[in-house]
Scaffold this active site. Structure first.
Site, PDB file in Angstrom:
ATOM      1  N   HIS A 185     -14.990   8.287  -2.766  1.00 25.54           N
ATOM      2  CA  HIS A 185     -15.994   8.146  -1.699  1.00 25.54           C
ATOM      3  C   HIS A 185     -15.568   8.759  -0.373  1.00 25.54           C
ATOM      4  O   HIS A 185     -16.400   9.301   0.352  1.00 25.54           O
ATOM      5  CB  HIS A 185     -16.306   6.661  -1.443  1.00 25.54           C
ATOM      6  CG  HIS A 185     -17.026   6.000  -2.567  1.00 25.54           C
ATOM      7  ND1 HIS A 185     -17.799   4.873  -2.401  1.00 25.54           N
ATOM      8  CD2 HIS A 185     -17.095   6.307  -3.893  1.00 25.54           C
ATOM      9  CE1 HIS A 185     -18.315   4.499  -3.563  1.00 25.54           C
ATOM     10  NE2 HIS A 185     -17.897   5.358  -4.492  1.00 25.54           N
TER      11      HIS A 185
ATOM     12  N   CYS B  32       5.250   2.206   4.842  1.00 31.93           N
ATOM     13  CA  CYS B  32       5.959   1.393   5.830  1.00 31.93           C
ATOM     14  C   CYS B  32       5.983  -0.037   5.292  1.00 31.93           C
ATOM     15  O   CYS B  32       5.802  -0.229   4.084  1.00 31.93           O
ATOM     16  CB  CYS B  32       5.344   1.519   7.223  1.00 31.93           C
ATOM     17  SG  CYS B  32       3.704   0.804   7.448  1.00 31.93           S
TER      18      CYS B  32
ATOM     19  N   HIS C 288     -21.862  11.020   0.323  1.00 32.38           N
ATOM     20  CA  HIS C 288     -20.437  10.960   0.685  1.00 32.38           C
ATOM     21  C   HIS C 288     -20.069  12.124   1.596  1.00 32.38           C
ATOM     22  O   HIS C 288     -19.311  11.964   2.560  1.00 32.38           O
ATOM     23  CB  HIS C 288     -19.572  10.961  -0.570  1.00 32.38           C
ATOM     24  CG  HIS C 288     -19.770   9.756  -1.432  1.00 32.38           C
ATOM     25  ND1 HIS C 288     -19.780   8.474  -0.932  1.00 32.38           N
ATOM     26  CD2 HIS C 288     -19.995   9.638  -2.762  1.00 32.38           C
ATOM     27  CE1 HIS C 288     -19.986   7.611  -1.921  1.00 32.38           C
ATOM     28  NE2 HIS C 288     -20.129   8.296  -3.034  1.00 32.38           N
TER      29      HIS C 288
ATOM     30  N   ASP D 159       8.969   4.690   6.893  1.00 28.93           N
ATOM     31  CA  ASP D 159       9.924   4.093   7.832  1.00 28.93           C
ATOM     32  C   ASP D 159      10.855   3.201   7.007  1.00 28.93           C
ATOM     33  O   ASP D 159      10.820   3.229   5.767  1.00 28.93           O
ATOM     34  CB  ASP D 159       9.199   3.357   8.988  1.00 28.93           C
ATOM     35  CG  ASP D 159       8.613   2.004   8.576  1.00 28.93           C
ATOM     36  OD1 ASP D 159       8.632   1.661   7.362  1.00 28.93           O
ATOM     37  OD2 ASP D 159       8.136   1.291   9.472  1.00 28.93           O
TER      38      ASP D 159
ATOM     39  N   THR E 227       3.872  -2.552   5.691  1.00 31.46           N
ATOM     40  CA  THR E 227       2.543  -2.955   5.200  1.00 31.46           C
ATOM     41  C   THR E 227       1.672  -1.775   4.773  1.00 31.46           C
ATOM     42  O   THR E 227       0.651  -1.976   4.116  1.00 31.46           O
ATOM     43  CB  THR E 227       1.770  -3.678   6.320  1.00 31.46           C
ATOM     44  OG1 THR E 227       1.669  -2.768   7.427  1.00 31.46           O
ATOM     45  CG2 THR E 227       2.471  -4.947   6.760  1.00 31.46           C
TER      46      THR E 227
END
Ligand code: RB5
Length: 150
Positions: free
Chosen positions: A97, A64, A133, A7, A66
């Protein structure tokens, strides 16, 4: 093939990541946005998620402000394991993982130099595999299918 999108909050960072991918001859498809005008990040998360779901792309990179909003949106799509990374340790661990298939970062959180290193780590680190995993990722799939890991 990598699907990349952002964004407005991740637009500048996307330019740096694209430069890195180009320098390494790593093929990518830029799914927008096209400039720094305000847009809604879920739309770009969907484009990348669907490119992975269809098999058109193997991995995604979402940017974006964050990395969080676009990551939350991406994780609503079946088969998407999107991880917000702010350092190389988490990028490596989420590949080893979680077999994460989408890397999310924030243009207001990490600088371009670190973001490129995180991208490099994410793309170069294989899934460790191993019974525990694989079992946990199967449980995530089960949550997608049935609403419960049990
Ligand atoms: C846009 O201002 C901002 O909210 C967005 O880029 C992102 O940080 C959301 O999680």
């Amino acid at each position: 093939m990598i699907a990349i999108a952002c964004d407005h909050g991740g637009f500048e960072l996307k330019k740096a990541i694209k430069e890195y991918l180009t320098s390494q001859n790593i093929a990518f498809i830029d799914m927008g946005c096209e400039d720094a005008s305000s847009v809604d990040y879920p739309i770009y998360a969907e484009k990348v998620a669907k490119a992975i779901q269809s098999g058109e792309c193997d991995r995604g990179i979402l940017l974006c402000g964050t990395g969080i909003g676009i990551g939350i949106a991406a994780n609503k799509f079946k088969g998407i394991r999107a991880a917000v990374c702010t350092d190389c340790f988490t990028a490596e661990a989420t590949r080893e993982h979680n077999d994460a298939n989408v890397l999310c970062m924030g243009g207001r959180v990490v600088g371009a130099g670190l973001a490129v290193k995180i991208t490099e780590t994410f793309l170069q680190t294989p899934f460790t595999g191993g019974e525990r995993h694989v079992r946990r990722i199967s449980q995530i799939r089960k949550i997608e299918e049935t609403g419960s890991a049990l």
